[in-house]
Design a protein around this motif. Structure first.
Motif, PDB file in Angstrom:
ATOM      1  N   THR A 109      35.712 -30.497 -10.428  1.00  0.00           N
ATOM      2  CA  THR A 109      34.430 -30.555  -9.732  1.00  0.00           C
ATOM      3  C   THR A 109      33.428 -31.431 -10.478  1.00  0.00           C
ATOM      4  OG1 THR A 109      33.782 -28.460 -10.791  1.00  0.00           O
ATOM      5  CG2 THR A 109      34.697 -28.349  -8.561  1.00  0.00           C
ATOM      6  N   SER A 292      40.532 -26.747  -3.451  1.00  0.00           N
ATOM      7  CA  SER A 292      40.659 -27.662  -2.319  1.00  0.00           C
ATOM      8  C   SER A 292      40.544 -26.946  -0.983  1.00  0.00           C
ATOM      9  CB  SER A 292      41.998 -28.416  -2.393  1.00  0.00           C
ATOM     10  OG  SER A 292      43.073 -27.547  -2.111  1.00  0.00           O
ATOM     11  N   HIS A 295      36.602 -24.566  -1.693  1.00  0.00           N
ATOM     12  CA  HIS A 295      35.389 -25.277  -2.110  1.00  0.00           C
ATOM     13  C   HIS A 295      35.630 -26.781  -2.162  1.00  0.00           C
ATOM     14  CE1 HIS A 295      33.452 -21.491  -3.075  1.00  0.00           C
ATOM     15  NE2 HIS A 295      34.489 -21.157  -3.827  1.00  0.00           N
ATOM     16  N   ALA A 296      36.173 -27.325  -1.089  1.00  0.00           N
ATOM     17  CA  ALA A 296      36.461 -28.760  -1.067  1.00  0.00           C
ATOM     18  C   ALA A 296      35.185 -29.587  -1.196  1.00  0.00           C
ATOM     19  CB  ALA A 296      37.190 -29.129   0.224  1.00  0.00           C
ATOM     20  N   ASP A 297      34.048 -29.021  -0.759  1.00  0.00           N
ATOM     21  CA  ASP A 297      32.792 -29.762  -0.826  1.00  0.00           C
ATOM     22  C   ASP A 297      32.313 -29.959  -2.258  1.00  0.00           C
ATOM     23  OD1 ASP A 297      32.511 -26.911  -0.767  1.00  0.00           O
ATOM     24  OD2 ASP A 297      30.334 -27.184  -0.651  1.00  0.00           O
ATOM     25  N   ARG A 298      32.849 -29.182  -3.197  1.00  0.00           N
ATOM     26  CA  ARG A 298      32.442 -29.314  -4.594  1.00  0.00           C
ATOM     27  C   ARG A 298      33.248 -30.378  -5.329  1.00  0.00           C
ATOM     28  NH1 ARG A 298      31.838 -22.887  -6.337  1.00  0.00           N
ATOM     29  NH2 ARG A 298      30.505 -22.279  -4.571  1.00  0.00           N
ATOM     30  N   GLU A 301      33.518 -36.819  -3.772  1.00  0.00           N
ATOM     31  CA  GLU A 301      34.043 -37.488  -2.584  1.00  0.00           C
ATOM     32  C   GLU A 301      35.028 -38.599  -2.928  1.00  0.00           C
ATOM     33  OE1 GLU A 301      30.917 -38.871  -0.166  1.00  0.00           O
ATOM     34  OE2 GLU A 301      30.085 -36.875   0.246  1.00  0.00           O
ATOM     35  N   ARG A 304      38.295 -36.624  -3.144  1.00  0.00           N
ATOM     36  CA  ARG A 304      38.481 -35.349  -2.448  1.00  0.00           C
ATOM     37  C   ARG A 304      39.641 -35.398  -1.457  1.00  0.00           C
ATOM     38  NH1 ARG A 304      33.450 -33.687   0.802  1.00  0.00           N
ATOM     39  NH2 ARG A 304      32.569 -33.669  -1.319  1.00  0.00           N
ATOM     40  N   GLU A 305      39.664 -36.442  -0.627  1.00  0.00           N
ATOM     41  CA  GLU A 305      40.704 -36.538   0.395  1.00  0.00           C
ATOM     42  C   GLU A 305      42.076 -36.706  -0.239  1.00  0.00           C
ATOM     43  OE1 GLU A 305      42.526 -36.275   3.891  1.00  0.00           O
ATOM     44  OE2 GLU A 305      40.398 -35.916   3.479  1.00  0.00           O
ATOM     45  N   THR A 308      42.927 -33.075  -1.936  1.00  0.00           N
ATOM     46  CA  THR A 308      43.153 -32.009  -0.967  1.00  0.00           C
ATOM     47  C   THR A 308      44.281 -32.363  -0.016  1.00  0.00           C
ATOM     48  OG1 THR A 308      41.449 -32.919   0.490  1.00  0.00           O
ATOM     49  CG2 THR A 308      40.767 -31.241  -1.087  1.00  0.00           C
TER      50      THR A 308
END
Length: 328
Positions: A109, A292, A295-298, A301, A304-305, A308
């Motif tokens: 994160t 993932s 708390h994928a928003d943490r 970016e 992230r994709e 996850t």
């Protein structure tokens, strides 16, 4: 649920896919460790605990084999310490994996922490982790008991115990990040399992993929283990007449027990260290997986994709470049 788990584990991936995904999993896990090398400290401590316990066991054996009064007394002391460590290791292992889980979470994160900070954070979650460690100990005891049933009933019983162990392995490695990340009581963590039911196949690939890698390596090392042990027996035979006070006569053959015992000790050390590495990889992977999903928003970016997507599918290459947890 156990039936669904076992079915997914057996049929969701071919052997080739399992090998490919496991290698990808190892690569991503080591990438995370590379961004925060302190994540490896719990692994080192897990391995050290295994070394201590194996050393006490074989030291006790050596003391008893020697037959001296002082040596036997030392052997008793070693066994007493070992008896204390046997149940404690479940709690120690749970806390170390929790520390590793928190360090992994903070790293992916974008805000890595050092081992000492993670340890202080984990101490605040003592009650939940103690419960996990206790259940882990009970499950290990129950599943290690061989069924007293004979024939087909015994086979079915052993299969159910094996399935139960795998289900607990899944729950155990999910609850640890849930406890250390959320700080929730376990009663509040358990309902969250519904949130990952749709991702159970990917989860199982993670668990069984790592286990598969560890088991494959153990099998690959079986022949070297046997060869090392055979060398120990051969050395024992050669030294049997040189050290008669440390030798046994079996079937008219005199063998010094020291070389085979030492080399068997080395074999156990290697196996224990390997097991510690497998447990650590599970802790790292499940923390990444948990983050993932929950708390994928943490997760920054920038990757992230990639991260996850890889964890959700377990079958696709996430991208050309590895994730960079230090970003953001």
């Amino acid at each position: 649920m156990p039936t669904q788990f076992m079915k997914n584990a057996r049929h969701s991936r071919s052997l080739q896919d399992t090998l490919k995904n496991t290698l990808q999993l190892l690569r991503h896990s080591f990438t995370i460790v590379g961004k925060n090398t302190g994540i490896a400290k719990p692994t080192i401590r897990l391995a050290f605990l295994s070394v201590v316990m194996n050393t006490l066991f074989f030291l006790a054996l050596g003391c008893f084999f020697s037959g001296g009064a002082i040596a036997v007394g030392m052997g008793v002391i070693c066994l007493l310490v070992l008896i204390i460590l046997v149940p404690l290791r479940f709690f120690i292992r749970t806390f170390l994996k929790a520390i590793q889980s928190w360090m992994t979470y903070k790293t992916i994160t974008g805000s890595p922490v050092v081992y000492e900070h993670a340890r202080r954070h984990t101490r605040q979650r003592t009650s939940g982790l103690m419960f996990i460690g206790f259940v882990d100990m009970m499950v290990a005891y129950i599943t290690q008991q061989k069924s007293r049933q004979q024939g087909i009933l015994g086979v079915i019983s052993d299969v159910l115990l094996s399935a139960f162990r795998e289900v607990w392995d899944l729950l155990n490695h999910y609850m640890i990040p849930a406890v250390v990340v959320e700080g929730k009581p376990l009663k509040q963590c358990l309902p969250d399992i519904k949130a990952i039911r749709s991702n159970v196949p990917a989860t199982l690939v993670g668990v069984f993929g790592i286990d598969f890698a560890g088991e494959t390596l153990r099998r690959a090392l079986l022949l070297p283990y046997l060869l090392v042990l055979a060398v120990g027996v051969g050395l024992g035979y050669l030294l049997g007449f040189v050290f008669p006070e440390a030798s046994w006569t079996i079937g008219g053959i005199t063998i010094c027990w020291i070389p085979p015992l030492l080399l068997l000790y080395v074999n156990f050390l290697v196996g224990g260290i390997l097991h510690a590495c497998v447990e650590s990889l599970k802790a790292i992977y499940f923390t990444i997986f948990y983050t993932s999903i929950m708390h994928a928003d943490r997760i920054p970016e920038e990757y992230r994709e990639q991260l996850t997507g890889y964890l959700r599918t377990g079958a696709e290459e996430a991208g050309a470049s590895p994730p960079n947890p230090a970003a953001g």
